[in-house]
Design a protein around this motif. Structure first.
Motif, PDB file in Angstrom:
ATOM      1  N   MET A  76      45.619  37.425  36.485  1.00  0.00           N
ATOM      2  CA  MET A  76      46.980  37.578  35.976  1.00  0.00           C
ATOM      3  C   MET A  76      47.657  38.760  36.650  1.00  0.00           C
ATOM      4  N   ASP A  77      48.746  38.450  37.338  1.00  0.00           N
ATOM      5  CA  ASP A  77      49.465  39.452  38.133  1.00  0.00           C
ATOM      6  C   ASP A  77      50.739  39.882  37.404  1.00  0.00           C
ATOM      7  N   LEU A 134      40.975  38.980  34.591  1.00  0.00           N
ATOM      8  CA  LEU A 134      41.283  40.166  35.398  1.00  0.00           C
ATOM      9  C   LEU A 134      42.796  40.240  35.469  1.00  0.00           C
ATOM     10  N   TYR A 135      43.343  41.296  34.900  1.00  0.00           N
ATOM     11  CA  TYR A 135      44.781  41.445  34.703  1.00  0.00           C
ATOM     12  C   TYR A 135      45.220  42.715  35.407  1.00  0.00           C
ATOM     13  N   VAL A 144      41.445  45.225  33.050  1.00  0.00           N
ATOM     14  CA  VAL A 144      42.786  45.516  33.541  1.00  0.00           C
ATOM     15  C   VAL A 144      42.688  46.514  34.682  1.00  0.00           C
ATOM     16  N   LEU A 145      43.277  46.163  35.824  1.00  0.00           N
ATOM     17  CA  LEU A 145      43.426  47.108  36.924  1.00  0.00           C
ATOM     18  C   LEU A 145      44.776  47.787  36.773  1.00  0.00           C
ATOM     19  N   LEU A 146      44.770  49.107  36.672  1.00  0.00           N
ATOM     20  CA  LEU A 146      45.972  49.887  36.413  1.00  0.00           C
ATOM     21  C   LEU A 146      46.273  50.787  37.602  1.00  0.00           C
ATOM     22  N   ALA A 191      42.066  30.469  37.939  1.00  0.00           N
ATOM     23  CA  ALA A 191      43.441  30.148  37.568  1.00  0.00           C
ATOM     24  C   ALA A 191      44.267  31.408  37.725  1.00  0.00           C
ATOM     25  N   PHE A 192      45.432  31.267  38.372  1.00  0.00           N
ATOM     26  CA  PHE A 192      46.259  32.419  38.727  1.00  0.00           C
ATOM     27  C   PHE A 192      47.581  32.339  37.963  1.00  0.00           C
TER      28      PHE A 192
END
Length: 339
Positions: free
Chosen positions: A159-160, A190-191, A33-35, A78-79
């Motif tokens: 995942m955006d 990657l969320y 997770v990018l925070l 996949a987005f």
């Protein structure tokens, strides 16, 4: 699934640097997770991996293959977008099946049917397959959007903030579902999010990002207990960490160059002074938030506001005088770096 590597990637839009010298390795089966806040470069990072943006510098690889200049269709990603982005004229079944009918990756009709029904059952929408997408609730539409990615078996799911438009109950439910599904599939995800609860509850590792730079990456516990700087410390914790002047507690032994103390709510002892006495104790309780399992005590200490934690059965109330004692403070210098 596959590992993904981002090496020294930079992306500029005119005079604005959205991503700056970013490097991160995502192992096969990890949930990263990018925070960070809005504008930190989270979505741009996803778009660079997907091939929707081209980096100005750096290299990207998926499963050991350099994809820096590869078109999106050749990257096997996949987005899942923040908005549902469903085909309104199609049924739930056809929305889920759509990616599997691509001429680029042809699949037999029976295999498509089996895959769609498996993912629908996993997402608990198998009874909605015949419905038009427009006849679903918000939570169901988001499940379909996530399912349309899950049917693909790509190298990585991007995942955006897919849960940000849902209400609190649905977000909580889908956080659990998404983590369960990720574990069952062994998926690499990657969320990106600005929601610390999503990061803490779902991530294998959290990457804290600030103005396009990766400041720190580690497990949720590592990030929470050992933040690299004050910026990272503020990203996790509810209520947020108290950042106060180092001189607020003159009797506390502190390292040289300490300018700021970081006090998490649970790392401060609080005690009412003199029963109902109002004239003792340095701290004055301004407000108490009763949250069922705990209380948040809002204290003013020599003009500095603090939010502290107390047991649910605490008898501390507004107007009480209290003593406050740091137990596990964090120390930061004038630039916010951890000492």
């Amino acid at each position: 699934m596959a590992d993904v590597s981002i090496r020294n990637v930079t992306k500029r839009f005119g005079d604005t640097t959205a991503v700056s010298d970013l490097s991160i390795d995502i192992a096969d089966g990890e949930f990263i997770v990018l925070l960070g806040p809005t504008g930190a470069g989270k979505t741009t990072t996803l778009r660079l991996i997907a091939g929707l943006e081209a980096p100005d510098a750096g290299r990207l690889s998926i499963a050991g293959r350099d994809v820096t200049k590869a078109p999106p269709a050749a990257r096997d990603v996949a987005f899942v977008f923040q908005q549902y982005s469903l085909y309104p004229h199609l049924s739930v079944y056809d929305n889920l099946a759509f990616p599997l009918r691509s001429p680029i990756r042809p699949m037999a009709k029976a295999a498509i049917d089996a895959k769609v029904r498996t993912i629908a059952a996993m997402l608990k929408i198998e009874d909605k397959l015949a419905n038009k997408a427009t006849k679903l609730s918000g939570g169901q539409m988001q499940r379909v959007a996530i399912g349309r990615a899950l049917v693909r078996d790509p190298a990585i799911y991007l995942m955006d903030e897919p849960l940000s438009s849902l209400d609190a109950k649905l977000r909580a439910d889908l956080r659990l579902e998404l983590k369960r599904i990720q574990a069952e599939l062994g998926a690499t995800i990657l969320y990106v999010t600005h929601d610390q609860t999503e990061a803490m509850t779902m991530a294998s590792r959290i990457g804290v990002i600030d103005r396009g730079r990766l400041v720190q990456i580690g497990t949720p516990r590592e990030i929470y207990e050992n933040p690299f700087n004050a910026y990272v410390a503020q990203r996790l914790g509810q209520p947020a960490i108290n950042l106060v002047d180092a001189g607020l507690f003159p009797d506390l032994a502190i390292p040289q160059r300490t300018a700021t103390l970081g006090l998490r709510t649970e790392h401060v002892a609080i005690a009412r002074v003199g029963g109902a006495a109002r004239g003792e104790g340095r701290g004055l309780v301004r407000r108490v938030e009763h949250l069922g399992d705990q209380n948040h005590i809002h204290v003013e200490l020599d003009g500095t506001p603090l939010v502290l934690l107390a047991d649910a059965d605490s008898d501390i109330g507004a107007g009480d005088r209290v003593d406050v004692r740091p137990e596990r403070p964090l120390f930061f210098d004038r630039e916010g770096a951890r000492l």
